[in-house]
Design an enzyme around this catalytic site. Structure first.
Site, PDB file in Angstrom:
ATOM      1  N   SER A   1      -3.584  10.357   8.683  1.00 46.18           N
ATOM      2  CA  SER A   1      -3.063   8.761   7.800  1.00 46.18           C
ATOM      3  C   SER A   1      -2.100   8.920   6.282  1.00 46.18           C
ATOM      4  O   SER A   1      -1.185   8.233   6.443  1.00 46.18           O
ATOM      5  CB  SER A   1      -4.368   8.506   7.641  1.00 46.18           C
ATOM      6  OG  SER A   1      -5.524   8.582   7.079  1.00 46.18           O
TER       7      SER A   1
ATOM      8  N   THR B   1     -22.343   9.009   5.190  1.00 52.28           N
ATOM      9  CA  THR B   1     -21.275  10.115   4.983  1.00 52.28           C
ATOM     10  C   THR B   1     -21.797  10.852   6.100  1.00 52.28           C
ATOM     11  O   THR B   1     -23.432  10.936   6.148  1.00 52.28           O
ATOM     12  CB  THR B   1     -21.231  10.733   4.215  1.00 52.28           C
ATOM     13  OG1 THR B   1     -21.403  11.884   4.035  1.00 52.28           O
ATOM     14  CG2 THR B   1     -21.216   9.849   2.702  1.00 52.28           C
ATOM     15  N   GLU B   2     -21.604  11.885   6.859  1.00 52.22           N
ATOM     16  CA  GLU B   2     -22.193  12.552   7.689  1.00 52.22           C
ATOM     17  C   GLU B   2     -23.078  13.513   7.024  1.00 52.22           C
ATOM     18  O   GLU B   2     -24.714  14.410   7.353  1.00 52.22           O
ATOM     19  CB  GLU B   2     -21.414  13.643   8.896  1.00 52.22           C
ATOM     20  CG  GLU B   2     -20.768  13.236   9.796  1.00 52.22           C
ATOM     21  CD  GLU B   2     -19.457  13.068  10.372  1.00 52.22           C
ATOM     22  OE1 GLU B   2     -18.517  12.931   9.291  1.00 52.22           O
ATOM     23  OE2 GLU B   2     -19.531  12.213  11.388  1.00 52.22           O
TER      24      GLU B   2
ATOM     25  N   GLN C   1     -10.618   4.245  15.868  1.00 53.83           N
ATOM     26  CA  GLN C   1     -11.402   5.312  15.698  1.00 53.83           C
ATOM     27  C   GLN C   1     -12.213   4.712  14.921  1.00 53.83           C
ATOM     28  O   GLN C   1     -12.477   3.779  14.072  1.00 53.83           O
ATOM     29  CB  GLN C   1     -10.638   6.211  14.311  1.00 53.83           C
ATOM     30  CG  GLN C   1     -10.848   7.954  14.187  1.00 53.83           C
ATOM     31  CD  GLN C   1      -9.848   9.178  13.124  1.00 53.83           C
ATOM     32  OE1 GLN C   1      -9.586   8.500  12.669  1.00 53.83           O
ATOM     33  NE2 GLN C   1     -10.011  10.085  14.109  1.00 53.83           N
TER      34      GLN C   1
ATOM     35  N   HIS D   1     -12.790   2.457  12.055  1.00 54.56           N
ATOM     36  CA  HIS D   1     -12.271   2.894  10.862  1.00 54.56           C
ATOM     37  C   HIS D   1     -10.990   3.373  10.769  1.00 54.56           C
ATOM     38  O   HIS D   1     -10.699   2.848   9.379  1.00 54.56           O
ATOM     39  CB  HIS D   1     -12.860   4.338  10.878  1.00 54.56           C
ATOM     40  CG  HIS D   1     -12.938   5.140   9.478  1.00 54.56           C
ATOM     41  ND1 HIS D   1     -13.152   4.544   8.283  1.00 54.56           N
ATOM     42  CD2 HIS D   1     -12.232   6.407   9.327  1.00 54.56           C
ATOM     43  CE1 HIS D   1     -12.752   5.387   7.507  1.00 54.56           C
ATOM     44  NE2 HIS D   1     -12.312   6.979   8.205  1.00 54.56           N
TER      45      HIS D   1
ATOM     46  N   GLY E   1       4.271   0.792   1.685  1.00 54.12           N
ATOM     47  CA  GLY E   1       5.254  -0.086   1.332  1.00 54.12           C
ATOM     48  C   GLY E   1       5.864   0.716   0.629  1.00 54.12           C
ATOM     49  O   GLY E   1       7.051   0.242   0.081  1.00 54.12           O
TER      50      GLY E   1
ATOM     51  N   GLY F   1       1.189  -0.966   0.251  1.00 51.73           N
ATOM     52  CA  GLY F   1       0.026  -0.057  -0.482  1.00 51.73           C
ATOM     53  C   GLY F   1       1.118   1.266  -0.171  1.00 51.73           C
ATOM     54  O   GLY F   1       2.024   0.785  -0.613  1.00 51.73           O
TER      55      GLY F   1
ATOM     56  N   LEU G   1     -19.919   2.889   4.806  1.00 55.43           N
ATOM     57  CA  LEU G   1     -20.637   4.071   5.450  1.00 55.43           C
ATOM     58  C   LEU G   1     -21.385   4.872   4.974  1.00 55.43           C
ATOM     59  O   LEU G   1     -21.166   5.060   3.524  1.00 55.43           O
ATOM     60  CB  LEU G   1     -18.725   4.994   5.409  1.00 55.43           C
ATOM     61  CG  LEU G   1     -19.076   5.786   6.034  1.00 55.43           C
ATOM     62  CD1 LEU G   1     -18.077   5.267   7.822  1.00 55.43           C
ATOM     63  CD2 LEU G   1     -16.809   6.712   5.220  1.00 55.43           C
TER      64      LEU G   1
ATOM     65  N   GLU H   1      -0.163   2.275   9.166  1.00 57.51           N
ATOM     66  CA  GLU H   1      -1.079   1.785  10.003  1.00 57.51           C
ATOM     67  C   GLU H   1      -0.849   0.908  10.965  1.00 57.51           C
ATOM     68  O   GLU H   1      -0.920   0.208  12.148  1.00 57.51           O
ATOM     69  CB  GLU H   1      -2.571   1.717   9.826  1.00 57.51           C
ATOM     70  CG  GLU H   1      -3.450   2.086  10.294  1.00 57.51           C
ATOM     71  CD  GLU H   1      -5.340   1.531   9.386  1.00 57.51           C
ATOM     72  OE1 GLU H   1      -5.193   2.074   8.524  1.00 57.51           O
ATOM     73  OE2 GLU H   1      -5.701   1.077  10.125  1.00 57.51           O
TER      74      GLU H   1
ATOM     75  N   ARG I   1     -18.929  13.415  16.296  1.00 60.32           N
ATOM     76  CA  ARG I   1     -18.969  12.307  15.940  1.00 60.32           C
ATOM     77  C   ARG I   1     -18.250  11.577  17.426  1.00 60.32           C
ATOM     78  O   ARG I   1     -19.783  10.817  17.673  1.00 60.32           O
ATOM     79  CB  ARG I   1     -17.892  12.251  15.307  1.00 60.32           C
ATOM     80  CG  ARG I   1     -17.963  11.753  13.913  1.00 60.32           C
ATOM     81  CD  ARG I   1     -16.182  11.750  12.965  1.00 60.32           C
ATOM     82  NE  ARG I   1     -16.328  11.483  11.403  1.00 60.32           N
ATOM     83  CZ  ARG I   1     -16.028  11.641  10.904  1.00 60.32           C
ATOM     84  NH1 ARG I   1     -14.668  10.840  11.181  1.00 60.32           N
ATOM     85  NH2 ARG I   1     -15.609  11.931   9.618  1.00 60.32           N
TER      86      ARG I   1
ATOM     87  N   ARG J   1      -6.565  10.161  15.364  1.00 62.47           N
ATOM     88  CA  ARG J   1      -6.087  10.655  15.016  1.00 62.47           C
ATOM     89  C   ARG J   1      -6.151  11.562  14.268  1.00 62.47           C
ATOM     90  O   ARG J   1      -7.937  11.808  13.748  1.00 62.47           O
ATOM     91  CB  ARG J   1      -5.781   9.652  13.202  1.00 62.47           C
ATOM     92  CG  ARG J   1      -5.538  10.301  11.712  1.00 62.47           C
ATOM     93  CD  ARG J   1      -5.074   8.338  10.715  1.00 62.47           C
ATOM     94  NE  ARG J   1      -6.304   7.917  10.946  1.00 62.47           N
ATOM     95  CZ  ARG J   1      -7.280   9.362  10.575  1.00 62.47           C
ATOM     96  NH1 ARG J   1      -7.164   9.946   9.288  1.00 62.47           N
ATOM     97  NH2 ARG J   1      -8.376   8.660   9.888  1.00 62.47           N
TER      98      ARG J   1
ATOM     99  N   PHE K   1     -10.717  21.736   6.367  1.00 62.35           N
ATOM    100  CA  PHE K   1     -10.774  19.751   7.054  1.00 62.35           C
ATOM    101  C   PHE K   1     -11.261  20.132   8.221  1.00 62.35           C
ATOM    102  O   PHE K   1      -9.785  20.911   9.095  1.00 62.35           O
ATOM    103  CB  PHE K   1      -9.105  18.972   6.152  1.00 62.35           C
ATOM    104  CG  PHE K   1      -9.901  17.197   6.173  1.00 62.35           C
ATOM    105  CD1 PHE K   1      -9.882  16.968   4.711  1.00 62.35           C
ATOM    106  CD2 PHE K   1      -9.902  16.991   7.093  1.00 62.35           C
ATOM    107  CE1 PHE K   1     -10.862  16.274   4.642  1.00 62.35           C
ATOM    108  CE2 PHE K   1     -10.575  14.858   7.393  1.00 62.35           C
ATOM    109  CZ  PHE K   1     -10.696  14.400   5.640  1.00 62.35           C
TER     110      PHE K   1
ATOM    111  N   HIS L   1     -16.782   6.025  13.689  1.00 57.47           N
ATOM    112  CA  HIS L   1     -17.599   6.877  11.898  1.00 57.47           C
ATOM    113  C   HIS L   1     -18.693   6.507  13.163  1.00 57.47           C
ATOM    114  O   HIS L   1     -18.510   5.074  13.130  1.00 57.47           O
ATOM    115  CB  HIS L   1     -17.403   6.484  10.741  1.00 57.47           C
ATOM    116  CG  HIS L   1     -17.971   7.807  10.252  1.00 57.47           C
ATOM    117  ND1 HIS L   1     -19.823   7.040  10.490  1.00 57.47           N
ATOM    118  CD2 HIS L   1     -17.543   8.254   9.539  1.00 57.47           C
ATOM    119  CE1 HIS L   1     -19.461   8.779   9.685  1.00 57.47           C
ATOM    120  NE2 HIS L   1     -18.303   8.964   9.076  1.00 57.47           N
TER     121      HIS L   1
END
Lengths: 594, 84
Positions: A402, A257-258, A243, A356, A22, A19, A255, A386, A289, A397, A122, A245
């Site tokens: 991330s 979304t909010e 964490q 999450h 790596g 990922g 998920l 992670e 949240r 976080r 954000f 959601h």
């Protein structure tokens, strides 16, 4: 099978996981001239990094004034002061460099009219030490993780990195001194077990979100690196911090979304009550949240959950005009139909707080070197992303950190390997005679087990136990019971039985081996969470409430420290949080409020 | 490669993907719908399963059209999958 029948392949370095971290590490190594093998359960661009949409943060200041020190402050505060301030300073200072580098690798960032990298606001990103919001997140539309992975993969192709795709690493190889000498891995296509003998081993295996019944994580996230590290005697750090959601589709985890609550969605219990009015009279369904998640869990625990098992609540948008739903929330309607079997125009969506992201992991320093409890590097062993705990996320976080973590510590772990190989600090040590014994015994046990437990049923039992006993809101008795339950489940994991004994493409075997890793993570999480008698960041306990002495339930006098869980005896120890940054002053402990 | 190996490889590629949504959809499809497909549709599914998630997802949610008619049939079936 004896050791002598295992083929051994020699590399300067082996990286497990392809990922973001790596691939970033592999660029350093391959471009640095090291013979590098990258092992991955899937083709690199199918790694879970793809699912990261939000962006990557860096104080480029392209839209307005910004500074790495402000980013550092936000990260320390986000971590609820459990993050190590040397690692956090390092990451935030490096952020502009790694983001610009990524741009040079071909990352198609969104741009301003002037051609600079576009930055958007954000949650939690502030200027001037928490004063007002700042635009710090760099993104490629809502495909940031995907675009990042492609840019990094292409760069690796250019650098001739050697990939071993559809290989699963099974165990670390360590010698008597504790030095890591590589990994033992299984090729799925042949069933062959091979030793990758290396001077340096980097773990970049991602998280383990599949320990929870409701998780946004893809099925691949089974904590393989954590399982391997734990079995090899490496402690796991701060595993109680996950964490969540608030709104994942119950059962599926996908998920919601909010934005759904932003458009007027209402949470209801089995009495059809809009219960958020009781918990947050002003913000109601739009409360933060953690407040929403806690209220949902309280409703379920007090018997007001919905469905036959009373284990979810409902997210209701049936009162909205269908035209509004079709216009503003078309994606959510499709997700609800496909993953909950419910058209939200006609009926409410079943939802639960959903796991999450994993904040804890294999303890490392900011150079990406894995460290022993006393802080000394474990020779030959490195980790990033992670799976690692640097610790930059601490107890919670900050959004967009991330992807930044992947880039910064993927690179720094690669640089450390280059330095250690060049200086001769790590060389090819002889493999001990019994290096593969434990792995082969595990495989042999699985091949010969009769009258054992079913892999799917045992995994489900593990996931339901974690969800119920160690979810987003934690209760003393539930944690104690959960520890006892997970110990029982561990016994079932040790007796898993597979019907298919074949060698080639035996996915049943691979799933049983993944479960061997999930149980280590689940146990580390529950035991660490039961022991931590405070609330901090994402670890919130009912018996550690907000009081004047301990705001938000945080108890710095007793618990401002990192947890270390050892598999041997399932024992805990603690180490201090690094409060001294590299060059600036300590960001002193303070109550975390937004 | 025999039939068991072929199906197991496909199962791995359907259920170890980048996105949870695709693990769930393709996994469910493989168990329930794939055994009922004719050879041309089965081939089309294998091509779809080889795509990356962010190529495949727009086809399933209808924001992109399939050029190939057989592939479009399989995508329509994928769109109808309800994950239990």
């Amino acid at each position: 099978m004896s050791n002598s029948s295992i083929p051994v392949r020699k590399f300067d370095a082996v990286i497990v996981g392809a990922g973001g971290s790596g691939l970033r590490a592999a660029i350093q190594l391959s471009e640095g001239g090291l013979k590098t093998a990258v092992l991955s359960k899937v083709f690199p661009t199918r790694s879970h990094t793809v699912a990261a949409q939000g962006g990557v943060s860096a104080s480029l200041g392209n839209s307005e004034e910004d500074h790495w020190h402000w980013h550092m402050y936000d990260t320390v505060k986000g971590s609820d002061w459990l993050g190590d301030q040397d690692a956090i300073e390092y990451m935030c200072r490096k952020a502009p460099e790694v983001v610009v580098e990524l741009e040079h690798f071909g990352m198609p960032f969104d741009r301003t009219d002037e051609g600079k990298i576009y930055q958007r606001p954000f949650g939690g990103h502030m200027s001037n030490f928490g004063e007002k919001p700042v635009r710090r997140a760099c993104a490629a539309a809502d495909r940031t993780g995907h675009a990042m992975l492609h840019a990094l993969y292409q760069r690796n192709v250019r650098a001739n990195t050697q990939f071993f795709v559809e290989w699963m690493a099974l165990d670390l190889i360590r010698d008597e001194s504790g030095q890591v000498l590589g990994v033992i891995a299984l090729e799925m296509e042949t069933g062959e077990v091979v030793a990758f003998h290396a001077k340096a081993t980097i773990f970049a295996t991602g998280g383990a979100g599949r320990i929870y019944y409701s998780s946004t994580n893809a099925f691949i996230n089974t904590g393989d690196g954590l399982g391997m590290a734990a079995r090899a005697g490496i402690a796991l750090e701060d595993m109680e911090f996950w964490q969540f959601h608030p709104t994942g589709v119950a059962g599926a985890g996908v998920l919601i979304t909010e934005g759904v609550r932003g458009e007027g969605g209402i949470l209801r219990n089995s009495d059809n009550e809009r219960f958020m009015e009781r918990y947050a009279p002003n913000a109601k369904d739009l409360a933060s949240r953690d407040v929403v998640s806690r209220a949902m869990v309280t409703e379920i625990n007090e018997g007001r959950g919905c469905g036959p098992n009373k284990d979810f609540v409902l997210l209701d948008i049936t009162h909205l005009d269908p035209a509004t739903i079709m216009k503003r929330l078309p994606g959510i309607r499709e997700i609800s139909i496909q993953f909950a079997g419910i058209d939200p125009i006609q009926a409410p969506i079943p939802v639960v707080p959903t796991c999450h992201y994993q904040m804890g992991g294999i303890p490392t320093n900011f150079k990406g070197q894995v460290v022993a409890p006393d802080g000394a590097p474990v020779k030959g062993f490195y980790a990033a992303g992670e799976v690692a705990c640097a610790s930059v996320h601490g107890a919670n976080r900050l959004g967009t950190n991330s992807l930044l973590d992947l880039l910064v510590f993927g690179k720094s772990s690669g640089d450390s390997v280059i330095e250690d190989v060049a200086s001769g600090a790590v060389v090819h040590q002889d493999l001990p005679a019994d290096f593969a014994d434990r792995t082969l015994a595990r495989l042999n046990r699985l091949n010969t087990q009769t009258g054992g437990s079913n892999v799917n049923e045992t995994r489900l039992e593990l996931q339901r136990t974690m969800q119920k006993h160690c979810g987003v809101f934690r209760f003393k008795e539930m944690l104690v019971e959960g520890v006892a339950k997970i110990v029982e489940i561990e016994k079932a994991v040790a007796r898993t039985e597979i019907k298919d004994k074949s060698q080639v493409w035996n996915t049943a075997r691979v799933e049983a081996l993944e479960l061997d890793n999930l149980i280590e993570v689940a146990k580390a999480t529950l035991v660490s969470a039961e022991a931590r008698k405070e609330s901090r960041g994402a670890h919130v306990r009912d018996d550690a409430p907000d009081t004047p002495e301990n705001p938000n339930g945080r108890d710095d006098a007793n618990w401002h420290k990192h947890t270390l869980w050892q598999r041997e005896g399932s024992s805990l120890s603690y180490k201090p949080v690094t409060m001294t940054p590299l060059t600036v002053e300590t960001i002193a402990l303070k109550t975390r409020s937004y | 490669m025999d039939e068991r190996e072929r199906i197991n490889r496909l199962r791995w590629r359907c259920t170890r993907r980048a996105m949870l949504e695709m693990d769930l959809l393709l996994g469910e499809f493989l168990e329930r719908i794939f055994p009922t497909l004719g050879p041309a549709q089965a081939e089309a599914f294998i091509v779809l399963a080889d795509m990356e998630d962010l190529e495949l997802w727009p086809l399933i949610n209808g924001s992109r059209e399939c050029a190939d008619p057989v592939q479009a049939e399989v995508v329509a079936l994928l769109r109808d999958v309800r994950v239990k």
